[in-house]
Design an enzyme around this catalytic site. Structure first.
Site, PDB file in Angstrom:
ATOM      1  CB  CYS A  15      -0.793  11.966  -4.069  1.00  0.00           C
ATOM      2  SG  CYS A  15      -1.096  11.426  -2.406  1.00  0.00           S
ATOM      3  CE  LYS A  26      -3.542   2.769   0.677  1.00  0.00           C
ATOM      4  NZ  LYS A  26      -4.574   2.975  -0.385  1.00  0.00           N
TER       5      LYS A  26
HETATM    6  C1  YRO Z   1      -6.639   8.588  -3.847  1.00  0.00           C
HETATM    7  C2  YRO Z   1      -5.535   8.883  -2.861  1.00  0.00           C
HETATM    8  C3  YRO Z   1      -6.089   8.765  -1.437  1.00  0.00           C
HETATM    9  C4  YRO Z   1      -5.088  10.308  -3.077  1.00  0.00           C
HETATM   10  C5  YRO Z   1      -4.328   7.963  -3.092  1.00  0.00           C
HETATM   11  C6  YRO Z   1      -4.506   6.524  -2.635  1.00  0.00           C
HETATM   12  C7  YRO Z   1      -5.494   5.759  -3.463  1.00  0.00           C
HETATM   13  C8  YRO Z   1      -6.686   5.308  -2.947  1.00  0.00           C
HETATM   14  C9  YRO Z   1      -7.111   5.555  -1.563  1.00  0.00           C
HETATM   15  O1  YRO Z   1      -6.330   5.241  -0.604  1.00  0.00           O
HETATM   16  O2  YRO Z   1      -8.247   6.063  -1.413  1.00  0.00           O
HETATM   17  N1  YRO Z   1      -7.575   4.616  -3.715  1.00  0.00           N
HETATM   18  C10 YRO Z   1      -7.306   4.341  -5.053  1.00  0.00           C
HETATM   19  O3  YRO Z   1      -8.103   3.710  -5.765  1.00  0.00           O
HETATM   20  N2  YRO Z   1      -6.121   4.775  -5.571  1.00  0.00           N
HETATM   21  C11 YRO Z   1      -5.215   5.488  -4.850  1.00  0.00           C
HETATM   22  O4  YRO Z   1      -4.151   5.858  -5.391  1.00  0.00           O
END
Ligand code: YRO
Length: 312
Positions: free
Chosen positions: A130, A44
């Protein structure tokens, strides 16, 4: 037949692994991936400090895929580096990926310094989906910021590094991003992250299905395969050949993997389907891909990688 592949001059005995964010949040999940038929894993995305993430429900599976607004819950980059470096000791022949993401370029630099100091010898994946400064789109859609991050990062980080990109939907954006990416010694580009800010509705309750952002969230699964294939192929066509492509998005069977490789992917990552089926999925996917390769007379993935045909 062999489904082996290479990324960043490292060998992988299988071209299938998890997508960051799925089944990779802690040591237990990472160990399950390590024991599966996946040839590697990516953690992650780690941040400088651990994060709780958004209130639940923040993930919801649907018949055709998934929606999520997790909010980057993670144990912090230090945790992932400790776990992965320990697993690496036990399995020197394997190669692992660590994902990380900062909320600005200074944080990105600090994260990569942590990676270097830890003695990590695997591949770093920088998540460019991000959020950026408020009022600007996510980093991956802010081309000037992408350029600035990569310029700054490659001044200090010397190890193998790839970037995880959001999906693009305009040919001009493929051109503009490829022009930027081609300036840097990237090991790979990983296309695609979830399609941002979708909305799934429970019509019986007349309600959204996830709590954060009034139900808006990243979309994965069957919904995104055409977009994922297009992004893989667009970058395969445009990037210089030493920047490889990792294909992510809409993979749930051997045919989906075959199509991603036909578009130019050297490795594929599984998200939504892994979330639904668990790490046993990798044995099934490997079996199915090998069966397709046998049927078509391909011995190795190089025999068909990027060989998608157009209509004359
Ligand atoms: C969307 C962000 C929270 C800015 C980055 C982490 C992330 C998330 C998340 O942790 O919500 N979900 C996704 O499908 N892709 C991602 O890259």
């Amino acid at each position: 037949v062999s489904t082996a592949t290479n990324i960043a001059q490292k060998k992988f005995d299988n071209c299938i692994m998890n997508a960051s964010g799925v089944w990779c949040s802690d040591e237990n999940e990472l160990t399950e991936l390590d024991r599966s038929e996946a040839s590697s894993f990516v953690t992650k995305s780690g941040t400088l400090q651990p994060r709780k993430g958004n209130p639940q429900p923040r993930y919801f599976p649907t018949s055709l895929g998934s929606i999520n607004s997790m909010g980057l819950p993670n144990q912090g980059l230090d945790y992932y580096l400790e776990v992965v470096n320990r697993l690496q000791q036990r399995k020197p022949h394997k190669n692992y990926f660590v994902s990380c993401t900062g909320f600005n370029v200074q944080e990105d630099i600090s994260l990569l310094k942590k990676v270097a100091v830890s003695g990590f010898t695997g591949v770093v994946e920088l998540n460019l989906s991000c959020p950026n400064v408020p009022g600007k789109p996510q980093t991956g859609y802010d081309f000037e910021t992408v350029d600035n991050i990569l310029k700054t990062v490659f001044k200090s980080y010397k190890g193998p590094l790839g970037v995880k990109l959001p999906p693009y939907f305009d040919i001009v954006h493929f051109n503009q991003m490829a022009q930027i990416l081609n300036k840097y010694p990237l090991a790979y580009v990983n296309s695609v992250n979830s399609i941002g800010n979708g909305l799934y509705i429970d019509d019986t309750q007349e309600q959204v299905v996830i709590k954060p952002k009034n139900g808006f969230g990243g979309i994965g699964g069957d919904y995104i395969k055409p977009t994922a294939l297009a992004n893989v192929h667009a970058f395969y066509q445009r990037l210089n050949p030493d920047i490889q492509i990792i294909g992510t998005g809409g993979i749930k069977n051997g045919r989906d993997i075959f199509e991603h490789i036909l578009c130019g992917a050297s490795m594929v990552q599984v998200g939504t389907a892994l979330m639904k089926e668990g790490p046993d999925i990798f044995a099934r996917l490997t079996r199915e891909l090998k069966a397709i390769m046998r049927d078509k007379g391909y011995e190795k993935i190089a025999d068909f990688k990027g060989k998608l045909q157009y209509i004359e």
